[in-house]
Design an enzyme around this catalytic site. Structure first.
Site, short mmCIF file in Angstrom:
data_model
loop_
_atom_site.label_atom_id
_atom_site.label_comp_id
_atom_site.label_asym_id
_atom_site.label_seq_id
_atom_site.Cartn_x
_atom_site.Cartn_y
_atom_site.Cartn_z
N CYS A 95 0.84 -1.18 0.00
CA CYS A 95 0.00 0.00 0.00
C CYS A 95 0.88 1.24 0.00
CB CYS A 95 -0.90 0.00 1.24
SG CYS A 95 -2.05 1.40 1.29
N HIS A 138 -8.45 -4.05 -3.06
CA HIS A 138 -7.62 -3.21 -2.20
C HIS A 138 -8.09 -1.75 -2.26
CE1 HIS A 138 -3.71 -1.89 -0.39
NE2 HIS A 138 -4.03 -0.78 -1.04
N GLU A 139 -8.26 -1.23 -3.47
CA GLU A 139 -8.65 0.18 -3.62
C GLU A 139 -10.08 0.40 -3.15
OE1 GLU A 139 -6.26 2.06 -4.04
OE2 GLU A 139 -4.81 0.74 -5.00
N HIS A 142 -10.22 0.94 0.49
CA HIS A 142 -9.85 2.30 0.90
C HIS A 142 -11.08 3.21 0.95
CE1 HIS A 142 -5.55 2.62 1.47
NE2 HIS A 142 -5.32 1.94 0.36
#
Length: 167
Positions: A95, A138-139, A142
């Protein structure tokens, strides 16, 4: 223009907040946000030798916006995860908000998202490609205030990655 110094780092409370949707009336702001995301990603690539995607909250832009640049630049506005595979795999995730830390996580092998592009056109994307599937997850996390540290498989799922020597 935002730079690497503007990147929020692990521990910043904004990284744990849920982002608001981008409104159609804010579309004129998207190009500037994307330029900032692109610039910071390029600085990460030059400094740390990784970076395929970045989410707006990593720059303190608390909007549901993802910028990818794998084979080409791609803007993903207001993504919704509509389906995930039962099949999962593990990886050492990285990250930009903690560039020297790797975290062992489990992600779905494939998924489907709906989103809008930078022209406010709607899209449905069925992602069967593992590297892209895990990147989107993953994004997307966020945008919901979830970091890969929170998805660690266990207490031994962390390791340091040395900073590459550049130049």
């Amino acid at each position: 223009m935002k730079h690497l110094a503007d990147l929020l780092l692990l521990g910043d409370p904004r990284l744990y907040e849920t982002c608001e949707p981008v409104l159609e009336s804010e579309l004129s702001l998207v190009a500037g946000w994307v330029a900032d995301l692109h610039n910071v990603m390029e600085e990460i690539r030059a400094t740390y030798q990784f970076g395929r995607g970045i989410a707006a909250p990593q720059l303190g832009i608390m909007k549901r916006l993802i910028y990818l640049n794998v084979d080409r630049p791609q803007v993903i506005i207001n993504p919704k995860l509509v389906a995930v595979s039962d099949e999962t795999d593990e990886l050492w995730d990285d990250c930009m908000s903690f560039p020297n830390l790797l975290v062992r996580v489990q992600r779905h092998c494939s998924l489907t998202i709906t989103y809008r592009d930078e022209h406010w056109e709607p899209h449905t994307w069925n992602i069967e490609d593992w590297p892209i599937s895990e990147l989107i997850q993953h994004e997307y996390d966020h945008l919901n205030g979830v970091l890969c540290t929170m998805r660690a498989i266990d207490g031994q799922s962390f390791r340091w990655r040395p900073t590459p020597v550049v130049g």
